[in-house]
Design a protein around this motif. Structure first.
Motif, PDB file in Angstrom:
ATOM      1  N   ALA A  50     -60.142 -32.306 -41.105  1.00 44.35           N
ATOM      2  CA  ALA A  50     -60.046 -33.021 -39.829  1.00 44.35           C
ATOM      3  C   ALA A  50     -60.109 -32.006 -38.705  1.00 44.35           C
ATOM      4  N   ARG A  51     -60.242 -32.502 -37.476  1.00 40.29           N
ATOM      5  CA  ARG A  51     -60.285 -31.643 -36.295  1.00 40.29           C
ATOM      6  C   ARG A  51     -58.956 -31.611 -35.541  1.00 40.29           C
ATOM      7  N   HIS A  52     -57.996 -32.396 -35.995  1.00 41.63           N
ATOM      8  CA  HIS A  52     -56.660 -32.401 -35.398  1.00 41.63           C
ATOM      9  C   HIS A  52     -55.693 -32.877 -36.474  1.00 41.63           C
ATOM     10  N   GLU A  53     -54.508 -32.290 -36.491  1.00 43.45           N
ATOM     11  CA  GLU A  53     -53.546 -32.665 -37.534  1.00 43.45           C
ATOM     12  C   GLU A  53     -53.190 -34.144 -37.496  1.00 43.45           C
ATOM     13  N   GLN A  54     -53.144 -34.743 -36.296  1.00 46.58           N
ATOM     14  CA  GLN A  54     -52.766 -36.151 -36.245  1.00 46.58           C
ATOM     15  C   GLN A  54     -53.712 -37.000 -37.090  1.00 46.58           C
ATOM     16  N   ALA A  55     -54.981 -36.623 -37.153  1.00 45.50           N
ATOM     17  CA  ALA A  55     -55.942 -37.379 -37.941  1.00 45.50           C
ATOM     18  C   ALA A  55     -55.635 -37.274 -39.429  1.00 45.50           C
ATOM     19  N   CYS A  56     -55.146 -36.130 -39.870  1.00 44.39           N
ATOM     20  CA  CYS A  56     -54.762 -35.996 -41.284  1.00 44.39           C
ATOM     21  C   CYS A  56     -53.697 -37.025 -41.638  1.00 44.39           C
ATOM     22  N   GLY A  57     -52.676 -37.134 -40.783  1.00 41.19           N
ATOM     23  CA  GLY A  57     -51.619 -38.106 -41.033  1.00 41.19           C
ATOM     24  C   GLY A  57     -52.115 -39.533 -40.973  1.00 41.19           C
ATOM     25  N   TYR A  58     -52.914 -39.842 -39.966  1.00 36.92           N
ATOM     26  CA  TYR A  58     -53.421 -41.213 -39.835  1.00 36.92           C
ATOM     27  C   TYR A  58     -54.379 -41.581 -40.970  1.00 36.92           C
ATOM     28  N   MET A  59     -55.238 -40.634 -41.388  1.00 38.47           N
ATOM     29  CA  MET A  59     -56.138 -40.926 -42.488  1.00 38.47           C
ATOM     30  C   MET A  59     -55.354 -41.188 -43.772  1.00 38.47           C
ATOM     31  N   ALA A  60     -54.309 -40.412 -44.008  1.00 39.86           N
ATOM     32  CA  ALA A  60     -53.466 -40.657 -45.183  1.00 39.86           C
ATOM     33  C   ALA A  60     -52.791 -42.021 -45.087  1.00 39.86           C
ATOM     34  N   PHE A  61     -52.364 -42.388 -43.881  1.00 41.25           N
ATOM     35  CA  PHE A  61     -51.777 -43.712 -43.671  1.00 41.25           C
ATOM     36  C   PHE A  61     -52.796 -44.806 -43.986  1.00 41.25           C
ATOM     37  N   GLY A  62     -54.033 -44.658 -43.492  1.00 43.40           N
ATOM     38  CA  GLY A  62     -55.061 -45.653 -43.766  1.00 43.40           C
ATOM     39  C   GLY A  62     -55.366 -45.774 -45.233  1.00 43.40           C
ATOM     40  N   TYR A  63     -55.411 -44.639 -45.919  1.00 38.66           N
ATOM     41  CA  TYR A  63     -55.636 -44.639 -47.364  1.00 38.66           C
ATOM     42  C   TYR A  63     -54.516 -45.406 -48.065  1.00 38.66           C
ATOM     43  N   GLY A 405     -48.421 -52.147 -37.012  1.00 37.83           N
ATOM     44  CA  GLY A 405     -47.088 -52.716 -37.121  1.00 37.83           C
ATOM     45  C   GLY A 405     -46.310 -52.561 -35.833  1.00 37.83           C
ATOM     46  N   PHE A 406     -44.977 -52.570 -35.961  1.00 32.74           N
ATOM     47  CA  PHE A 406     -44.145 -52.590 -34.749  1.00 32.74           C
ATOM     48  C   PHE A 406     -44.167 -51.272 -33.988  1.00 32.74           C
ATOM     49  N   GLN A 407     -44.648 -50.177 -34.606  1.00 33.26           N
ATOM     50  CA  GLN A 407     -44.652 -48.906 -33.882  1.00 33.26           C
ATOM     51  C   GLN A 407     -45.590 -48.937 -32.679  1.00 33.26           C
ATOM     52  N   GLY A 408     -46.669 -49.700 -32.763  1.00 35.08           N
ATOM     53  CA  GLY A 408     -47.590 -49.767 -31.629  1.00 35.08           C
ATOM     54  C   GLY A 408     -48.129 -48.411 -31.235  1.00 35.08           C
ATOM     55  N   THR A 409     -48.597 -47.633 -32.206  1.00 35.25           N
ATOM     56  CA  THR A 409     -49.043 -46.266 -31.941  1.00 35.25           C
ATOM     57  C   THR A 409     -50.464 -46.256 -31.386  1.00 35.25           C
ATOM     58  N   LEU A 410     -50.554 -46.217 -30.082  1.00 35.13           N
ATOM     59  CA  LEU A 410     -51.852 -46.197 -29.402  1.00 35.13           C
ATOM     60  C   LEU A 410     -52.663 -45.007 -29.905  1.00 35.13           C
ATOM     61  N   GLY A 411     -53.933 -45.247 -30.222  1.00 29.76           N
ATOM     62  CA  GLY A 411     -54.825 -44.197 -30.693  1.00 29.76           C
ATOM     63  C   GLY A 411     -54.865 -44.043 -32.194  1.00 29.76           C
ATOM     64  N   PHE A 412     -54.110 -44.874 -32.924  1.00 32.37           N
ATOM     65  CA  PHE A 412     -54.072 -44.738 -34.384  1.00 32.37           C
ATOM     66  C   PHE A 412     -55.334 -45.267 -35.056  1.00 32.37           C
ATOM     67  N   GLY A 413     -56.019 -46.262 -34.432  1.00 30.69           N
ATOM     68  CA  GLY A 413     -56.950 -47.105 -35.153  1.00 30.69           C
ATOM     69  C   GLY A 413     -58.165 -46.403 -35.719  1.00 30.69           C
ATOM     70  N   PHE A 414     -58.933 -45.691 -34.881  1.00 28.95           N
ATOM     71  CA  PHE A 414     -60.150 -45.041 -35.339  1.00 28.95           C
ATOM     72  C   PHE A 414     -59.841 -44.004 -36.414  1.00 28.95           C
ATOM     73  N   GLN A 415     -58.793 -43.219 -36.193  1.00 28.17           N
ATOM     74  CA  GLN A 415     -58.452 -42.169 -37.160  1.00 28.17           C
ATOM     75  C   GLN A 415     -57.971 -42.774 -38.478  1.00 28.17           C
ATOM     76  N   THR A 416     -57.173 -43.823 -38.387  1.00 26.67           N
ATOM     77  CA  THR A 416     -56.710 -44.512 -39.591  1.00 26.67           C
ATOM     78  C   THR A 416     -57.886 -45.112 -40.354  1.00 26.67           C
ATOM     79  N   ALA A 417     -58.836 -45.686 -39.618  1.00 21.04           N
ATOM     80  CA  ALA A 417     -59.977 -46.333 -40.255  1.00 21.04           C
ATOM     81  C   ALA A 417     -60.816 -45.341 -41.054  1.00 21.04           C
ATOM     82  N   LEU A 418     -60.860 -44.087 -40.651  1.00 21.70           N
ATOM     83  CA  LEU A 418     -61.565 -43.081 -41.439  1.00 21.70           C
ATOM     84  C   LEU A 418     -60.948 -42.967 -42.825  1.00 21.70           C
TER      85      LEU A 418
END
Length: 548
Positions: A50-63, A405-418
């Motif tokens: 990934a190009r940013h650590e946050q994407a690593c976490g979000y991609m794992a969440f999406g998986y 979910g209830f966290q409402g984490t703006l910006g999660f969607g595209f990275q999670t979808a990967l």
């Protein structure tokens, strides 16, 4: 039997023993031994960068969210792992198994506050505030057992994120390490007979029971469907429980249709859900309701015994969702349920008529739903189309709708979808996002291209944080601050990242473009141009007010 290996190799041996096929990661100094071990693992584990650590976490969440299996990621300690805490908090809120693997400063420096590279005062304590369980692996020889314990914790009882850290010197050092083993998941508690009997008595006496599902019911679709059929109940969900029952079938309904039916409900059965809709969204988000008085009588099925104190039911069944629902069906043998199909159909039709005013979002979502196959996956985002999807996008299959979910984490969607697409390479995956949230992770377009992740991203560009702007207009005298955005040329941006780019201005234009993008199965970005401030608010149907 033991084998000499580094701490990094010992961790990877534990991953392989636990069936991990993908790790999302961003290497760095403290993590070199682990990433070297991943390289040596060859095709047994795929590593997606990934190009940013946050994407690593979000991609794992999406998986993890879309499969039910643990999503695994690895980043450097300190600022690296801190960049992933929003994803960990999202996984915690969504009861999603995620395993975070991070490093630590050298053992001799831990707690000394000397300012070693990436040191923070209490990394383990920080992680424990956002995960279900966290621990440090003190020796390479301990790694197989600790990794197995992490996977046990992530998957036993109420699933959730976990974290393991290992000091820099331990990860690089080598010693004799025992063979790795898979985690032994805790057995689920059997449903208590007296609570099943109490719940069955309430259902037998009910005129119109309603079922609401949450994340904890995603694996229990067959059992929930049988229960709904046995008692003639509609099934609704807000976000996490969507798709457990087909929302276009006889029993599945949208959250707003459920709102319209709720006054008739005398028994509410919550399965793997916090029951946010009736106790907060339809009540008072500022007032705690923890002991609701009937009607309706509340039955809860939840694997987490603490839930029975957080929202006290009239019958509380501590059990896995599938086991609890199956036990209720068995206890209701011979029960003759009312035929509520016509009542359900009327509520669905009325809800569809009323929500049709939410434009242009409803028409765009109708196109996406029509183009995506029934088992295609949609990942929402905190944007006007994403909010509208809560009630305006029928979900057909379990785990095919991924929400924050209830966290409402703006910006999660595209990275999670990967991460969702990596987990489902043979299924179409669509990310809907807004211009504001998308730019939180725009750099991951490079990740999509580099790894050939065929995600289709539909970007709604209204040149604003739409909710913020509307609230400031309507509630704060039109005093705008930080709401309007200046965006790049998204078509030029797509070309710069070397992926397919499109621009559309209407639902009719979106249809052929979306069809072509899904068929191509390549990374693509579709910009939907929406005039600023033109969208009808979806919130009257998310926080509806009952007229008396």
């Amino acid at each position: 039997m033991t084998r000499r290996m580094t701490g990094g190799e010992a961790i990877v041996s534990g991953l392989i023993a636990n069936g991990v096929d993908t790790v999302f990661g961003l290497p760095g100094a403290q993590m070199y031994p682990l990433f070297d071990a991943l390289t040596q693992a060859g095709d047994r584990i795929r590593t997606v960068g990934a190009r940013h650590e946050q994407a690593c976490g979000y991609m794992a969440f999406g998986y993890g969210r879309s499969t039910g299996k643990p999503g695994v990621y690895s980043v450097v300690p300190g600022p690296g792992v801190l960049n992933t805490t929003a994803a960990l908090a999202t996984a915690w809120g969504c009861c999603t198994p995620v395993v975070c693997l991070t490093g630590q400063i050298p053992s001799a420096f831990i707690g000394k506050r000397r300012g070693h590279l990436h040191e923070i005062a209490d990394q383990l304590g920080t992680l424990r505030s956002v995960v279900k369980w966290a621990a440090r692996i003190e020796r390479a020889a301990d790694a197989p057992d600790m990794v197995a314990e992490a996977f046990r914790q992530a998957q036993s009882g109420r699933p959730g994120p976990v974290a393991l850290e290992m000091a820099w010197d331990v990860m690089a050092g080598a010693e004799e390490v025992p063979a790795a083993r898979p985690a032994v998941i805790d057995a689920n508690p059997p449903p208590a007979a007296d609570e099943i009997a109490r719940a069955a008595a309430l259902i037998r006496a009910a005129r119109f029971p309603v079922i609401m599902t949450g994340s904890g019911a995603q694996h229990a679709a067959a059992e929930v469907a049988r229960l709904a059929q046995a008692i003639g109940a509609p099934v609704a969900a807000f976000r996490g429980g969507r798709g457990v029952v087909d929302e276009t079938g006889e029993h599945g309904i949208s959250s707003y249709a459920a709102f319209k039916l709720y006054p008739e409900c005398d028994v509410l059965i919550g399965i793997g859900t916090r029951l946010e809709m009736p106790t907060m969204r339809w009540a008072n988000m500022m007032q705690v309701i923890d002991r609701p008085a009937p009607p309706p009588h509340i039955i809860r099925i939840d694997i987490d015994p603490d839930e029975m104190a957080r929202l006290v039911p009239h019958a509380g069944i501590v059990a896995d969702a599938a086991d609890g629902a199956a036990a209720l069906v068995a206890a209701l043998a011979g029960h003759r349920a009312a035929d509520n199909r016509e009542r359900i159909a009327r509520a669905r039709a009325a809800a569809a008529t009323e929500t049709a005013v939410v434009q242009p979002q409803m028409d765009y979502l109708a196109v996406i739903r029509d183009v995506l196959p029934a088992d295609g996956l949609l990942v929402e985002e905190l944007c006007q189309a994403g909010f509208t999807s809560y009630f305006g996008y029928p979900v057909r299959h379990p785990r095919s709708y991924v929400s924050t979910g209830f966290q409402g984490t703006l910006g999660f969607g595209f990275q999670t979808a990967l991460g969702v697409k990596v987990a489902h390479p043979d299924k179409p995956v669509v990310s809907i996002t807004g211009d504001g949230g998308f730019l939180f992770g725009v750099q991951e377009l490079a990740t999509a291209v580099q790894y050939g992740i065929g995600l289709v991203t539909v970007l709604f560009n209204n040149e604003a944080y739409g909710n913020v702007r509307r609230d400031q207009e309507q509630r704060f005298g039109n005093r705008l601050i930080g709401a309007d955005l200046v965006n790049p040329d998204f078509l030029a941006l797509a070309r710069a990242f070397r992926l397919d780019g499109y621009r559309v201005h209407s639902p009719a234009e979106l249809r052929p473009v979306l069809q072509a993008a899904i068929a191509a199965d390549r990374p693509s970005l579709i910009e939907v141009v929406v005039p600023r401030g033109s969208e009808v608010s979806p919130w009257p149907f998310i926080h509806p007010v009952r007229a008396y």
